[in-house]
Design a protein around this motif. Structure first.
Motif, PDB file in Angstrom:
ATOM      1  N   GLN A 454       0.847  -1.182   0.043  1.00  0.00           N
ATOM      2  CA  GLN A 454       0.033   0.144   0.104  1.00  0.00           C
ATOM      3  C   GLN A 454       0.983   1.253  -0.073  1.00  0.00           C
ATOM      4  N   LEU A 455       2.060   1.136   0.602  1.00  0.00           N
ATOM      5  CA  LEU A 455       2.961   2.318   0.573  1.00  0.00           C
ATOM      6  C   LEU A 455       3.382   2.726  -0.904  1.00  0.00           C
ATOM      7  N   CYS A 456       3.798   1.651  -1.500  1.00  0.00           N
ATOM      8  CA  CYS A 456       4.026   1.668  -2.830  1.00  0.00           C
ATOM      9  C   CYS A 456       2.876   2.191  -3.688  1.00  0.00           C
ATOM     10  N   ASN A 457       1.888   1.885  -3.458  1.00  0.00           N
ATOM     11  CA  ASN A 457       0.439   2.083  -4.504  1.00  0.00           C
ATOM     12  C   ASN A 457       0.426   3.567  -4.176  1.00  0.00           C
ATOM     13  N   ASN A 458       0.457   3.931  -3.065  1.00  0.00           N
ATOM     14  CA  ASN A 458       0.043   5.534  -2.554  1.00  0.00           C
ATOM     15  C   ASN A 458       0.971   6.311  -3.022  1.00  0.00           C
ATOM     16  N   ALA A 459       2.458   5.889  -3.247  1.00  0.00           N
ATOM     17  CA  ALA A 459       3.414   6.481  -3.895  1.00  0.00           C
ATOM     18  C   ALA A 459       3.411   6.562  -5.399  1.00  0.00           C
ATOM     19  N   GLY A 460       2.716   5.912  -5.793  1.00  0.00           N
ATOM     20  CA  GLY A 460       2.728   5.572  -7.549  1.00  0.00           C
ATOM     21  C   GLY A 460       3.593   4.915  -8.043  1.00  0.00           C
ATOM     22  N   PHE A 461       4.301   3.823  -7.136  1.00  0.00           N
ATOM     23  CA  PHE A 461       5.481   3.143  -7.641  1.00  0.00           C
ATOM     24  C   PHE A 461       4.682   1.505  -8.179  1.00  0.00           C
ATOM     25  N   ASP A 462       5.414   0.905  -8.722  1.00  0.00           N
ATOM     26  CA  ASP A 462       5.246  -0.462  -9.067  1.00  0.00           C
ATOM     27  C   ASP A 462       5.353  -1.401  -7.887  1.00  0.00           C
ATOM     28  N   ALA A 463       4.152  -1.735  -7.179  1.00  0.00           N
ATOM     29  CA  ALA A 463       4.288  -2.576  -5.937  1.00  0.00           C
ATOM     30  C   ALA A 463       4.674  -3.900  -6.113  1.00  0.00           C
ATOM     31  N   THR A 464       4.632  -4.625  -7.192  1.00  0.00           N
ATOM     32  CA  THR A 464       5.041  -6.062  -7.437  1.00  0.00           C
ATOM     33  C   THR A 464       6.688  -5.910  -7.717  1.00  0.00           C
ATOM     34  N   ASP A 465       7.068  -4.806  -8.309  1.00  0.00           N
ATOM     35  CA  ASP A 465       8.518  -4.751  -8.477  1.00  0.00           C
ATOM     36  C   ASP A 465       9.374  -4.637  -7.332  1.00  0.00           C
ATOM     37  N   VAL A 466       8.759  -3.880  -6.345  1.00  0.00           N
ATOM     38  CA  VAL A 466       9.349  -3.181  -5.148  1.00  0.00           C
ATOM     39  C   VAL A 466       9.354  -4.220  -4.172  1.00  0.00           C
ATOM     40  N   LEU A 467       8.267  -5.167  -3.868  1.00  0.00           N
ATOM     41  CA  LEU A 467       7.888  -6.101  -3.142  1.00  0.00           C
ATOM     42  C   LEU A 467       8.893  -7.392  -3.662  1.00  0.00           C
ATOM     43  N   ASN A 468       9.306  -7.558  -4.913  1.00  0.00           N
ATOM     44  CA  ASN A 468      10.169  -8.536  -5.158  1.00  0.00           C
ATOM     45  C   ASN A 468      11.510  -8.434  -4.865  1.00  0.00           C
ATOM     46  N   LYS A 469      11.940  -6.940  -5.090  1.00  0.00           N
ATOM     47  CA  LYS A 469      13.249  -6.641  -4.325  1.00  0.00           C
ATOM     48  C   LYS A 469      13.421  -6.899  -2.870  1.00  0.00           C
ATOM     49  N   LEU A 470      12.111  -6.403  -2.259  1.00  0.00           N
ATOM     50  CA  LEU A 470      12.088  -6.390  -0.597  1.00  0.00           C
ATOM     51  C   LEU A 470      12.072  -7.968  -0.373  1.00  0.00           C
ATOM     52  N   ARG A 471      11.593  -8.914  -1.011  1.00  0.00           N
ATOM     53  CA  ARG A 471      11.492 -10.350  -0.730  1.00  0.00           C
ATOM     54  C   ARG A 471      12.864 -10.799  -0.701  1.00  0.00           C
ATOM     55  N   GLN A 472      13.555 -10.349  -1.875  1.00  0.00           N
ATOM     56  CA  GLN A 472      14.996 -11.032  -2.066  1.00  0.00           C
ATOM     57  C   GLN A 472      15.905 -10.377  -0.959  1.00  0.00           C
ATOM     58  N   PHE A 484      15.163  -3.893   5.583  1.00  0.00           N
ATOM     59  CA  PHE A 484      14.721  -2.937   4.351  1.00  0.00           C
ATOM     60  C   PHE A 484      13.506  -2.842   4.129  1.00  0.00           C
ATOM     61  N   GLY A 485      13.216  -1.712   3.661  1.00  0.00           N
ATOM     62  CA  GLY A 485      11.673  -1.391   3.512  1.00  0.00           C
ATOM     63  C   GLY A 485      11.845  -0.518   2.151  1.00  0.00           C
ATOM     64  N   VAL A 486      10.422   0.012   1.950  1.00  0.00           N
ATOM     65  CA  VAL A 486      10.151   1.236   0.820  1.00  0.00           C
ATOM     66  C   VAL A 486      10.713   2.300   0.982  1.00  0.00           C
ATOM     67  N   ASP A 487      11.464   2.476  -0.113  1.00  0.00           N
ATOM     68  CA  ASP A 487      11.812   4.118  -0.165  1.00  0.00           C
ATOM     69  C   ASP A 487      11.035   4.964  -1.171  1.00  0.00           C
ATOM     70  N   VAL A 488      10.022   5.719  -0.363  1.00  0.00           N
ATOM     71  CA  VAL A 488       8.986   6.280  -1.183  1.00  0.00           C
ATOM     72  C   VAL A 488       9.397   7.423  -1.817  1.00  0.00           C
ATOM     73  N   ASN A 489      10.909   7.876  -1.765  1.00  0.00           N
ATOM     74  CA  ASN A 489      11.507   9.106  -2.415  1.00  0.00           C
ATOM     75  C   ASN A 489      11.763   8.620  -3.908  1.00  0.00           C
ATOM     76  N   THR A 490      12.468   7.332  -3.959  1.00  0.00           N
ATOM     77  CA  THR A 490      13.051   6.959  -5.222  1.00  0.00           C
ATOM     78  C   THR A 490      12.257   5.794  -5.705  1.00  0.00           C
ATOM     79  N   GLY A 491      11.595   5.057  -5.299  1.00  0.00           N
ATOM     80  CA  GLY A 491      10.696   3.954  -5.667  1.00  0.00           C
ATOM     81  C   GLY A 491      11.512   2.702  -5.511  1.00  0.00           C
ATOM     82  N   GLY A 492      12.455   2.615  -4.744  1.00  0.00           N
ATOM     83  CA  GLY A 492      13.197   1.570  -4.599  1.00  0.00           C
ATOM     84  C   GLY A 492      13.162   1.147  -3.190  1.00  0.00           C
ATOM     85  N   VAL A 493      14.091   0.355  -2.861  1.00  0.00           N
ATOM     86  CA  VAL A 493      14.197  -0.125  -1.264  1.00  0.00           C
ATOM     87  C   VAL A 493      15.401   0.357  -0.389  1.00  0.00           C
TER      88      VAL A 493
END
Length: 565
Positions: A454-472, A484-493
């Motif tokens: 939801q943090l990714c969706n609200n920031a307009g990022f691709d949630a699937t992409d970010v969650l896969n990075k986080l799982r890894q 490691f968590g969501v970086d809402v500024n860059t759309g990464g982790v």
């Protein structure tokens, strides 16, 4: 056997008009209702969350992204969905923050359970597994928490400021989060460390100016009360004043309409007229004689009193509000008096300085450097009323978080990092179960990922992409990726612990426990009975009475007809 004898008598248990629905469709319907509520608040989560504008029948407008405020203002009528409203308010009362997270988590637990219910799994099995998973998750949070105990005061304040900034990140005032985080930490630091009583922090709102014009008063401040003629002649500042607090009226009262006084001697007339004046002058003399420089009263101080005090060089204010009076009393050590007889120095309070200061269009009375109890007042400035109200709600959350972090000095990384780590841990634990609970615990683990998603969706990022990075990252064997968590500024982790995105562990304990309890409560309901308003007192006293009476009557009629035939 006569026709009609074999008929089963019809027994009506519930009152006529009672609406009942039960079984699996009822449970699914309840879950869908809760999902609708979750969809309303989900977009407010996180630093990039959107705000909601709610206006009611009276035309009052509220703009907020605080979960508890929105849930309070939504007029939810669905009985099952109301439990989500309650869970959000309990989170607000207990911790102060995480009110949106707790609703989203509860909704996601239900969403995951819905598939199993549709496939025929028994709700009790799901409830049992969810409770086990919740307990495991809380133990894991304890293990992952980092304690702030034993740090130097300055270091501790810096760490608390980071917790407050994480809370303010998602609020309307996030642009000034550093400034307000400092204000929150300073105000909570001024409280008594034993009690940390929130009532000793006052928040006053003054429209006008910018957010940066807000300031913290080391003591008590309240708006200048309604004042009478002579007020301007009173002194407006004192150093080490003596303060007298009263709960009596100091003004002349009009006589009652039918008052009647009979006199034998006309010379006594003047003494009757003077009597009331003498009484009030006597009271005023005693106030001044006590040595007080400032007189505050809960009740009115009229023209006569105001002018008299001005002539004696004493400051007075009548009709002071109850909470302000209590804070002045606790802060200065003054005791509220209900009589002016026998005033001694022990009942007077003091502070290091008093002044009346102009703030925007208002004047404020400020008591600073109070020796008795530690108290603080935050004066909030801002362009519009709604904006200041939201700033007030934001500060309340941040103050609660700092207060909780002081009492339970443990923090965990924010930004969805802790949820991802718990999800990974519960997936591993699920494999050790051989029953159906393996599936349910995995579902619970998957539901926890809703926060970073939801943090990714609200920031307009691709949630699937970010969650896969986080799982890894979280799957790393050496445990280096656990923060490691969501970086809402860059759309990464990002390593949120090193980025100082921190939350008190207590927020997580409470959110997981409350969300699980709410989900289990809704899963345990399989029937809704809706009683229409009772007609008459008897029906109210005995809701089933009329229905059952009619049932017996109908059965009797059926049997009677059969016998006659």
């Amino acid at each position: 056997m006569m026709p009609g004898m074999g008929m089963q008598p019809q027994v009506i248990l519930l009152k006529e008009g009672t609406d009942t629905s039960q079984g699996k469709p009822q449970l699914i319907s309840n879950i869908n209702a809760c999902m609708a509520v979750v969809d309303t608040v989900a977009t407010t989560l996180g630093p990039r969350g959107m705000d909601k504008l709610i206006h009611n029948d009276k035309g009052q407008v509220t703009i907020s992204n605080d979960g508890a405020t929105i849930m309070k203002l939504l007029d939810i009528v669905h009985p099952a969905a109301k439990s989500l409203c309650d869970v959000s308010l309990s989170q607000d009362a207990e911790v102060g923050d995480g009110t949106t997270s707790v609703v989203i988590l509860a909704g996601e637990f239900l969403k995951e359970a819905k598939g199993f219910v549709e496939e025929g799994a028994h709700p009790r099995s799901i409830i049992k597994a969810f409770r086990v998973a919740s307990q495991l998750a809380i133990e894991k949070v304890r293990e992952l928490s980092v304690s702030l105990e034993g740090k130097a005061d300055e270091e501790k304040k810096a760490l608390l400021k980071k917790c407050a900034m994480t809370t303010l990140n998602s609020k309307l005032v996030s642009g000034e989060k550093e400034f307000f985080a400092q204000v929150c930490v300073d105000s909570v630091s001024k409280l008594d460390p034993q009690t940390l009583d929130l009532k000793m922090i006052g928040i006053k709102k003054v429209t006008g100016g910018g957010l940066r014009d807000s300031f913290l008063v080391d003591g008590v401040a309240f708006k200048k009360t309604f004042s009478y003629a002579g007020f301007e002649q009173q002194p407006k500042s004192f150093v080490n004043p003596k303060i007298l607090l009263l709960n009596i009226e100091l003004e002349l009262k009009a006589e009652k309409e039918n008052a009647e006084v009979r006199l034998d001697d006309p010379a006594m007339y003047q003494s009757i007229v003077d009597a009331e004046w003498n009484i009030i002058y006597d009271k005023l003399d005693k106030c001044v004689a006590s040595g007080a420089n400032i007189v505050l009263s809960r009740l009115a101080i009229g023209d006569l009193g105001t002018q008299y005090f001005a002539d004696c060089g004493v400051f007075c204010a009548g009709r002071v509000e109850g909470p302000d009076m209590d804070r002045v009393s606790k802060a200065t050590g003054a005791r509220v008096q209900t009589t002016v007889n026998g005033l001694n120095p022990a009942v007077l309070g003091t502070c290091s300085s008093f002044e009346e200061r102009q703030v925007g269009a208002e004047r404020y009375n400020m008591f600073m450097g109070c020796p008795q109890a530690r108290t603080a007042t935050i004066v909030l400035r801002g362009g519009s009323e709604q904006f200041i109200d939201e700033a007030d709600r934001s500060l309340h959350d941040a103050i609660m978080i700092v207060r909780r972090a002081l009492k339970h000095a443990e923090v965990v990384p924010g930004g969805g990092a802790i949820e991802m780590e718990l999800s990974k841990y519960l997936r591993e634990v699920a494999l050790s179960h051989t029953s159906k609970s393996q599936l349910f615990i995995r579902a619970f683990a998957k539901a926890l990922e809703v926060i970073p998603r939801q943090l990714c969706n609200n920031a307009g990022f691709d949630a699937t992409d970010v969650l896969n990075k986080l799982r890894q990252k979280h799957a790393s064997l050496d445990g280096s990726g656990k923060n490691f968590g969501v970086d809402v500024n860059t759309g990464g982790v990002v390593d949120t612990f090193n980025a100082f995105v921190w939350e008190p562990s207590l927020v997580k304990y409470n959110a997981i426990q409350s969300a699980t309890e709410a989900a289990c409560l809704i899963l345990s309901v399989d029937e809704t009975v809706r009683n229409p308003k009772s007609e008459g007192a008897d029906a109210g006293m005995n809701p089933g009475g009329r229905g059952m009476g009619r049932g017996r009557g109908m059965a009797g009629r059926g049997m009677g007809r059969g016998m006659r035939r």
